[in-house]
Design a protein around this motif. Structure first.
Motif, short mmCIF file in Angstrom:
data_model
loop_
_atom_site.label_atom_id
_atom_site.label_comp_id
_atom_site.label_asym_id
_atom_site.label_seq_id
_atom_site.Cartn_x
_atom_site.Cartn_y
_atom_site.Cartn_z
N THR A 475 0.84 -1.19 0.00
CA THR A 475 0.00 0.00 0.00
C THR A 475 0.87 1.25 0.00
O THR A 475 0.67 2.17 -0.79
N TYR A 476 1.87 1.25 0.89
CA TYR A 476 2.73 2.42 0.99
C TYR A 476 3.43 2.69 -0.33
O TYR A 476 3.40 3.82 -0.85
N ILE A 477 4.05 1.64 -0.89
CA ILE A 477 4.84 1.84 -2.12
C ILE A 477 3.95 2.33 -3.25
O ILE A 477 4.27 3.31 -3.94
N GLU A 478 2.81 1.69 -3.42
CA GLU A 478 1.94 2.09 -4.53
C GLU A 478 1.40 3.50 -4.31
O GLU A 478 1.29 4.28 -5.25
N ALA A 479 1.07 3.82 -3.05
CA ALA A 479 0.54 5.16 -2.78
C ALA A 479 1.58 6.22 -3.12
O ALA A 479 1.29 7.20 -3.81
N VAL A 480 2.81 6.00 -2.63
CA VAL A 480 3.85 7.01 -2.87
C VAL A 480 4.18 7.13 -4.35
O VAL A 480 4.36 8.22 -4.88
N ARG A 481 4.21 5.97 -5.02
CA ARG A 481 4.57 6.03 -6.44
C ARG A 481 3.48 6.67 -7.28
O ARG A 481 3.73 7.07 -8.42
N GLY A 482 2.29 6.76 -6.72
CA GLY A 482 1.20 7.38 -7.47
C GLY A 482 1.07 8.87 -7.24
O GLY A 482 0.17 9.50 -7.79
N VAL A 483 1.95 9.44 -6.40
CA VAL A 483 1.85 10.87 -6.09
C VAL A 483 3.09 11.58 -6.60
O VAL A 483 4.19 11.08 -6.42
N PRO A 484 2.94 12.73 -7.26
CA PRO A 484 4.14 13.44 -7.74
C PRO A 484 5.00 13.89 -6.57
O PRO A 484 4.49 14.27 -5.52
N LEU A 485 6.31 13.85 -6.78
CA LEU A 485 7.25 14.22 -5.72
C LEU A 485 6.98 15.63 -5.20
O LEU A 485 7.01 15.88 -4.00
N ILE A 486 6.70 16.54 -6.13
CA ILE A 486 6.53 17.93 -5.71
C ILE A 486 5.36 18.07 -4.75
O ILE A 486 5.39 18.85 -3.81
N THR A 487 4.32 17.24 -4.97
CA THR A 487 3.17 17.27 -4.06
C THR A 487 3.60 16.85 -2.66
O THR A 487 3.22 17.47 -1.66
#
Lengths: 644, 255
Positions: A475-487
Motif C-alpha cells: 500500500t505504501y509503495i503504490e501510494a507514494v509512487r502514485g503521487v508526484p514528488l513535488i506534491t
C-alpha cells in the motif's frame, strides 16, 4: 580497461564491509585486439557502403552545426560569464555568514580527508593507461581547434546614423575572428601535440601497459583547479551599505589560501592512507571510515555548520542524565537479553519494548501522552536492539561489544538530537543556514541515508511471508509512487507543521528531507525487491538446512546478494534523488538551481543573466551524476556482477 | 506397499529417523503416498527410483524443506510439527547436501563453512575456523579456504558443501542427488568423501543414481516409485534377487 579482473565481493557477516582487494589482481592485462590503422578503421566503421557513407556525411554536418551553435553561445560577446564567476560563493554556499566561514572550510576539509583516506584504504582507485590519456589530450586538442574554426566572429554594434533607426551590426570576418584567437590555437595545438607525442612516442606496448592511478589524476586535476585561483581573477559580488557592488578578483584572492589548504589536506590524507594501509590491519580503519561517512552528514550539518547554542543547565539536568540512563539501563538489559539461555523470554521482552515504543509514538503524535521525542526514539531503538540481542550470545566479549555498540549509538544519538533541538548561534534570518551547493549536497546525502534502510525494509516487508507486512508495504509503495514528488514536498513543508503537536517543530529542511526520503524509499524498495526476487531458491534452502534463523538468512545470505544485483538500479535511483533536489527551488529554498535561476538574474549588475548560471549549474549536476554513474560501473565490475 | 520393519531392533541400535505414513500433495498430485520407514543410528540408506518417484520430496520432508500433509516424521525422537522450535532443532541436527551445491557465492569457502557454526552454534570465530580447516582437510581441499565458490570446480564445490554441513556436527546427513550435476570425472572425488563419512559411522540417507555407490556403501536400499516404497532390502538382495516386478523393470532399464 582499468580493471580487467573482477574480484569477488568479500563479505564478512560480522561487519558487512566490502573488501576491495582488486588492486593487486591488476597485473595480468588481457591481450588487446590489434588496433586498426586510422584509414582501415574509417573504411570499416564510417564508409563501408554507400548508405553508411551518406549517413556519416549527414551526421558529421549535423554534429559540426551543433558544435558551432554551442561554441557560438559560449563565446558570444553577450554572455556574462562574470555573473557566474562573481557569484561563485553564492552558488557554493548562498548566504552563509562570512565570519563563520571556517565552519565551511572545516567541513570540506573533513570530507576531503575522509575521501583521501578512503581512496587509500578501500583501494578504490582505478588506473588510466597512458593510451587513454593520450587519446583524451588529442580529442581535446581537436575540439579546441574545431572551436576556433567554428565559433562565429564577434558582432559589433554600429550606432544608427539617423536617430530612431535600429542599430546595425558588423560581424567580424573569418580571418579577423581567427586572428583574435591565436592563444586558443596555440593552446589547442600544444594539447594535441602532447597527445600525439605520448601516443607515438611510447609505442603500442608501452602506451597500453604504462598507467597512472586515477587517484593521482584526481589529485592533479584538483591541484590545477586550485592553482587557477592564483592565476585567474574570478570575481565576487557583495552588499556594501545596502548597495550591491561587484568586484572582480576577490573570490580568487580570498579563497585561494583555504583552497590550497584543502588540496593539501586531500593529498596529505591520501599519502598518509597509502603509507599506512599495508602496515596496519585493514579492517579497523575501514570500519571507522565507513562509520564516519554515515555520521558525517549529520555531524557536519547540525553541529559544525549550524553551531548549536546548547542550554547547559538543561543539558546537565535533563539531557545527560537521560542519555546515561538509556545507555546504562538499556545496556544492562541488552547484556541480560544476550545470555545464551534466554530463549523465548528474550523475544517476549523485546516485543513488549517495541510495542511500548510504538504506543509512545502514536500517543505522542496525538498529544495524549507527552514524552520527549528523544525518549520515544530511544525506546524504539532499544526494542530493535533487543530483538537481535540473541545473536550475540557467543561469549562475554561478544556480548559486551554489543552493549558498547548500543552505548555508542545512544551517546551519538542523544548528542545529535540535543544539538538539533538547540537554537543556532548563527546570525541568519531564515531557518535554512544552508544554501546553494551545500543545500543540494546535504539534502541529497541525508535523503539517501534515510531512504536506503527504509527502502530495504519496505522491500523485505513486501516479500515477507506475513500478510500484514506485505499489505502495509505494498500500500505504501503504490501510494507514494502514485503521487508526484513535488506534491509530497509541498505536503511536508507546508502541511505537516500544522499537524504537529504543540511544542514540536520540524525545520523546513528536515521536513523536506523526510519527504524526499519517504519518496525515494518507495522506489528503492522496488529496486531491492527486484534483487531479492533474483535470489535462487537453493540459497534459501541451504540457509534453512543449516539452521539459520530467517533474520540471519536475510542479513547474511539474501540481502548481500540481492543488493549486489540491484547496484545498477540503486545507483540510478541515487542519481535521480540527487537531481530531484532541484525541486527545492520550487518550494522556495535557495538551492543550486534557485541561485542560478532567481538570485543571480535579479542582481542589478547581472539583470537577466540566466542562461550562464543555468548552464554552469547543469554542468555541476551533470558532473556529480556522471561521477556516480562511473563509480557504479566500477563497482559492478569489481563485484563481478553477472559472473557467478 | 511395504515398509521397513523395526530396523532399530534388528541392528540393535536406536532409531534415528522414523517416517510413518507420510503423505504429500502438490495441488491435486500426490507426490508421497503413505511412505513409512525407520532408519537406525549409523545406518546408510540409499533411496533409488525413477525420476518423479518422490524420493527427493521424501528426503526434503525430513528436514522440513517440504511440508508433509499426512503421517508423521521424527528425527532423533523429535517430531516435526509446525512448531518452529522443533524445526530449528531438527535442522541443526540434520545436514543436507544438494544437487546444485547451493554454496553462498558471495562468501569465501571459509565463510561458507563457518557462518552457521558461528551464528547458530555461537562458536567463537577462531574455534569455528580451526574446525573448518580440519573439515577441509578431511574433504581434501584445505588450500581452497580463501577462494570463492565460483572459482572452484563442481566436485570441489560439492566437497565444500559437505564440509559446510559437517561443520554443524549433524547426527544425520541427507544427500539429495549429490553427484547428478557433476561432470563424470568429478563424481568419484565426491563419492569418496561420502564413503569415508559412511565408514566413520554417520547416519546417512542418500538419493542417488550411482549404483556402484549403493552396492558398496548402503546398509539397505529403498526403492521408490510413484510416491510409494516398492521394495526394501540389502544391496545384495536388491541387485541380485529383487522380488517386486517394478524393481526388476527398473534394474533392467538402468543396468
Amino acid at each position: 580497461m582499468e580493471n580487467s579482473q573482477p574480484a569477488p565481493l568479500a563479505l564478512d557477516p560480522d561487519h558487512f564491509n566490502v573488501d576491495f582487494t582488486a588492486e593487486s589482481d591488476l597485473e595480468a592485462l588481457p591481450p588487446e585486439e590489434p588496433g586498426l590503422a586510422p584509414k582501415e578503421w574509417m573504411q570499416k566503421n564510417l564508409f563501408s557502403s554507400v548508405g553508411s557513407t551518406i549517413l556519416t556525411i549527414i551526421f558529421s554536418i549535423f554534429a559540426l552545426w551543433a558544435l558551432r551553435g554551442l561554441f557560438g553561445f559560449m563565446f558570444s560577446g553577450e554572455r556574462r560569464w562574470d555573473a557566474v564567476a562573481t557569484n561563485a560563493r553564492l552558488i557554493a554556499v548562498e548566504r552563509y555568514p562570512l565570519d563563520q566561514f571556517n565552519r565551511i572550510w572545516f567541513s570540506l576539509g573533513s570530507l576531503l580527508a575522509m575521501a583521501g583516506l578512503s581512496m587509500a584504504f578501500f583501494r578504490a582507485s582505478g588506473y588510466f593507461t597512458l593510451k587513454r590519456i593520450a587519446m583524451w589530450l588529442m580529442n581535446l586538442g581537436v575540439l579546441g581547434l574545431l572551436g576556433v574554426i567554428l565559433t562565429p566572429g564577434a558582432k559589433t554594434e554600429v550606432p544608427p546614423v539617423v536617430e530612431g533607426e535600429l542599430p546595425t551590426f558588423i560581424q567580424d570576418s573569418f580571418g579577423e575572428a581567427i586572428g583574435g584567437r591565436i592563444v586558443w590555437i596555440l593552446v589547442s595545438l600544444v594539447t594535441l601535440g602532447i597527445g600525439l607525442a605520448l601516443w607515438y612516442g611510447l609505442g603500442e606496448d608501452r602506451r597500453r601497459t604504462m598507467r597512472i592511478a586515477s587517484r593521482w589524476v584526481i589529485a592533479a586535476g584538483f591541484g590545477l583547479a586550485v592553482l587557477s585561483l592564483w592565476v585567474v581573477p574570478y570575481g565576487r559580488y557583495f552588499l556594501e551599505n545596502g548597495v550591491a557592488t561587484s568586484e572582480p578578483g576577490l573570490v580568487a584572492a580570498s579563497t585561494r589560501i583555504p583552497w590550497t589548504i584543502m588540496w593539501a589536506t586531500f593529498v596529505g590524507a591520501l599519502l598518509l592512507g597509502l603509507a599506512l594501509r599495508d602496515r596496519i590491519p585493514a579492517r579497523p580503519p575501514k570500519m571507522i571510515l565507513g562509520l564516519l561517512w554515515l555520521l558525517a552528514p549529520f555531524i557536519l550539518n547540525w553541529i559544525v555548520l549550524r553551531d548549536p547554542d546548547f542550554d547547559y543547565d538543561h543539558v546537565f539536568s535533563t539531557d545527560i542524565p537521560m542519555a546515561l540512563a538509556f545507555m546504562l539501563v538499556g545496556g544492562a538489559l541488552l547484556y541480560w537479553l544476550s545470555n545464551a539461555g534466554i530463549g523465548e523470554k528474550g523475544k517476549i521482552v523485546s516485543i513488549i519494548l517495541l510495542a511500548f515504543a510504538l504506543f509512545n509514538w502514536v500517543a505522542g503524535f496525538f498529544g495524549i501522552y507527552p514524552m520527549l521525542q528523544k525518549a520515544r526514539l530511544s525506546f524504539l531503538f532499544l526494542g530493535l536492539f533487543a530483538l537481535i540481542a540473541g545473536n550475540f550470545s557467543r561469549d562475554v566479549r561478544t556480548r559486551m561489544n554489543y552493549v558498547y555498540a548500543w552505548m555508542g549509538s545512544m551517546a551519538i544519538f542523544h548528542w545529535l538530537v540535543t544539538a538539533v533541538n538547540s537554537p543556532s548561534t548563527l546570525d541568519i534570518t531564515s531557518d535554512t543556514y544552508l544554501g546553494g551547493m551545500t543545500l543540494t549536497i546535504f539534502v541529497a546525502w541525508l535523503t539517501l541515508l534515510v531512504s536506503f534502510p527504509l527502502g530495504v525494509l519496505f522491500a523485505l516487508a513486501r516479500t515477507s511471508d506475513m500478510p500484514i507486512f506485505r499489505l502495509l508495504s505494498t500500500t505504501y509503495i503504490e501510494a507514494v509512487r502514485g503521487v508526484p514528488l513535488i506534491t509530497i514536498l509541498f505536503f511536508f513543508s507546508v502541511i505537516i507543521p500544522l499537524f504537529l503537536p504543540e511544542g514540536m517543530e520540524l525545520a523546513e529542511v528536515a521536513a523536506v528531507v523526510v519527504g524526499y526520503g519517504l519518496f525515494s524509499a518507495a522506489y528503492l524498495a522496488e529496486n531491492v525487491r527486484g534483487g531479492l526476487q533474483s535470489i535462487r531458491r537453493g540459497q534459501f534452502e541451504a540457509a534453512d538446512a543449516l539452521g539459520l534463523t530467517s533474520g540471519q538468512r536475510t542479513s547474511f545470505i539474501v540481502l548481500p546478494q540481492a543488493l549486489r544485483v540491484s547496484i545498477p538500479p540503486l545507483v540510478g535511483q541515487s542519481i535521480a534523488t540527487f537531481k530531484e533536489t532541484s525541486l527545492l527551488a520550487i518550494i522556495g529554498l535557495n538551492d543550486l538551481l534557485r541561485v542560478a535561476n532567481n538570485t543571480i538574474p535579479s542582481q542589478t549588475d547581472f539583470v537577466g543573466s540566466k542562461k550562464e548560471g543555468l548552464l554552469v549549474v547543469s554542468a555541476i549536476y551533470f558532473g556529480v551524476s556522471f561521477a556516480m554513474s562511473k563509480y557504479s560501473q566500477r563497482l559492478e565490475k569489481r563485484l563481478g556482477l553477472g559472473t557467478r | 506397499m511395504s515398509t521397513i520393519g523395526a530396523a532399530g531392533v534388528e541392528l540393535g541400535r536406536p532409531d534415528m529417523i522414523v517416517s510413518d505414513g507420510v503423505d504429500k500433495w502438490y495441488g491435486d498430485f500426490q507426490a508421497l503416498k503413505g511412505v513409512s520407514a525407520t532408519i537406525a543410528e549409523r545406518e546408510v540408506v540409499v533411496v533409488l527410483g525413477p525420476s518423479g518417484s518422490g524420493k527427493s520430496t521424501w528426503i526434503r520432508c525430513i528436514n522440513r524443506l517440504e511440508v508433509h500433509q499426512g503421517g508423521s516424521i521424527s528425527v532423533d525422537g523429535i517430531e516435526l510439527t509446525n512448531d518452529t522450535r522443533n524445526i530449528d532443532k531438527i535442522r541443526s541436527e540434520v545436514g543436507m547436501v544438494f544437487q546444485q551445491f547451493n554454496l553462498f557465492p558471495h562468501l569465501t569457502v571459509m565463510d561458507n563453512i563457518t557462518l552457521a557454526p558461528r551464528w547458530v552454534r555461537k562458536q567463537p570465530k577462531a574455534d569455528a575456523e580451526n574446525r573448518a580447516m580440519e573439515l577441509l582437510e578431511r574433504v581434501g581441499i584445505p588450500e581452497q579456504a580463501a577462494k570463492f565458490p565460483g572459482q572452484l570446480s563442481g566436485g570441489q564445490q560439492q566437497r565444500v558443501a559437505i564440509a559446510r554441513s559437517l561443520a554443524m556436527e549433524p547426527r544425520v546427513m541427507l544427500f539429495d542427488e549429490p553427484t547428478s550435476a557433476l561432470d563424470p570425472e568429478m563424481i568419484s572425488e565426491v563419492l569418496d568423501v561420502m564413503k569415508d563419512l559412511a565408514r566413520g559411522g554417520m547416519t546417512m540417507m542418500v538419493v542417488t543414481h550411482e549404483m556402484g555407490f549403493a552396492r558398496e556403501v548402503a546398509d539397505r536400499i529403498v526403492f521408490m516409485e510413484s510416491g510409494e516404497i516398492v521394495e526394501v532390502g540389502t544391496p545384495e538382495h536388491f541387485f541380485t534377487n529383487p522380488t517386486e516386478d517394478r524393481t526388476k523393470l527398473f534394474l533392467s532399464q538402468i543396468l
